[in-house]
Design a protein around this motif. Structure first.
Motif, mmCIF file in Angstrom:
data_model
loop_
_atom_site.group_PDB
_atom_site.id
_atom_site.type_symbol
_atom_site.label_atom_id
_atom_site.label_comp_id
_atom_site.label_asym_id
_atom_site.label_seq_id
_atom_site.Cartn_x
_atom_site.Cartn_y
_atom_site.Cartn_z
ATOM 1 N N ASN A 138 -54.999 17.782 -63.746
ATOM 2 C CA ASN A 138 -55.105 18.216 -62.360
ATOM 3 C C ASN A 138 -54.507 19.611 -62.215
ATOM 4 O O ASN A 138 -54.248 20.289 -63.207
ATOM 5 N N GLY A 196 -58.213 13.856 -67.270
ATOM 6 C CA GLY A 196 -57.483 13.671 -66.026
ATOM 7 C C GLY A 196 -56.568 14.804 -65.641
ATOM 8 O O GLY A 196 -55.731 14.642 -64.740
ATOM 9 N N GLY A 202 -65.186 10.111 -61.771
ATOM 10 C CA GLY A 202 -64.107 10.637 -62.590
ATOM 11 C C GLY A 202 -64.552 11.280 -63.876
ATOM 12 O O GLY A 202 -63.781 12.003 -64.517
#
Length: 315
Positions: free
Chosen positions: A268, A266, A129
């Protein structure tokens, strides 16, 4: 996130006109600041709010101390920045003319000594991640090794293919998730991978399909174009923010670092338009002031400025 790349001291020379061959001109001002694509992008990511660590090499000299101090002041982790006693810190001479145009000459120095051991030590804490951001101002074999190690650890690999590459051997799409290029660099990558050249808005989908990566192409006053991996989505376009430019030196690095920070937090595909808008706004602010790393705004300043730059898309 981690940035593996170059660290320079930038010597800025302000000129009224660029010299012709054999001509001497006088500079109206000069100073030395921290720079290098790797360092600039690390500072941008940190100022955008991402927890950022730098992997690179400086000389064990005054310029190296200046660069390391600038990184630390911006909140960038420097534990993996090595001071090499056998090489000088990289030096960039930036010739700046009125209106923000520039010509840059780089002596790589210690950047040529970034090697696999630096990568192994610097990326030891990378986790699934994470984002690992790379450029091409250090040895290509080291860039390739960093991409492989990052992917093996489950990280997102982001490459700013700058300077424009001339050899595809160290640009393996199998280890690439995000590609950021300007129009010139996009043409160079297209040639290496047999993609038809064209305008950025036409080339981005072709590159996204060929590389199976998110492709973002900056195009100066035409803004930026982005296409998710596979090239099947409409092209996202962020128009350029019109500002009075005084120094464009770190504009692309600011854009790239801010985008990397969004991905590290994070973001997207559905968040990509907002991330591109914020990156464009940060880059616009950076060109309104002199210097490289020192010109990069922090997130609060970007949010306060409230630039209007509507996003559009085209099939």
């Amino acid at each position: 996130m981690h940035v593996v790349g170059s660290l320079n001291a930038d010597q800025l020379l302000e000129l009224s006109v660029f010299p012709e061959r054999g001509e001497t001109v006088l500079s109206s001002g000069t100073r030395v600041t921290a720079g290098g694509k790797g360092g600039n992008q690390a500072v941008a990511a940190a100022r955008a709010g991402a927890r950022t660590a730098m992997v690179g090499v400086t000389g064990d000299d005054a310029h190296g101390r200046l660069v390391r101090a600038a990184l630390a002041e911006a909140g960038v982790g420097t534990a993996a920045v090595r001071a090499d006693p056998e090489a000088p810190t990289g030096l960039a001479v930036v010739l700046l003319e009125p209106g923000g145009g520039n010509r840059i000459i780089v002596a790589s120095g210690a950047n040529n000594r970034v090697g696999e051991r630096d990568v192994e030590a610097g990326l030891a804490a990378v986790e699934p991640g994470d984002v690992v951001l790379l450029q091409l101002e250090i040895p290509p074999a080291t860039v390739a090794h960093a991409a492989r190690r990052a992917r093996a650890r489950g990280a997102t690999v982001m490459l700013n293919a700058a300077p424009a590459p001339t050899d595809a051997r160290h640009l393996d799409p199998a280890y690439l998730d995000v590609l950021v290029v300007n129009a010139h660099e996009a043409r160079a990558v297209a040639r290496l991978f047999g993609v038809t050249e064209g305008a950025p808005e036409d080339q981005a989908p072709s590159l996204a399909r060929a590389l199976d990566a998110l492709v973002v192409c900056t195009a100066g006053d035409r803004g930026a174009y982005a296409v998710p991996a596979g090239g099947r989505e409409p092209v996202l376009h962020v128009p350029a923010v019109p500002v009075p430019a005084v120094d464009t030196t770190a504009a692309g690095d600011t854009f790239t670092g801010y985008l990397a920070a969004a991905l590290a937090e994070g973001a997207n595909a559905s968040d990509l338009p907002a991330a591109l808008h914020r990156a464009a706004a940060a880059a616009a602010l950076a060109v309104t002031r002199h210097g490289a790393a020192e010109s990069i705004p922090d997130l609060d300043e970007v949010l306060r400025t409230r630039f209007t730059s509507p996003l559009t898309s085209r099939e």
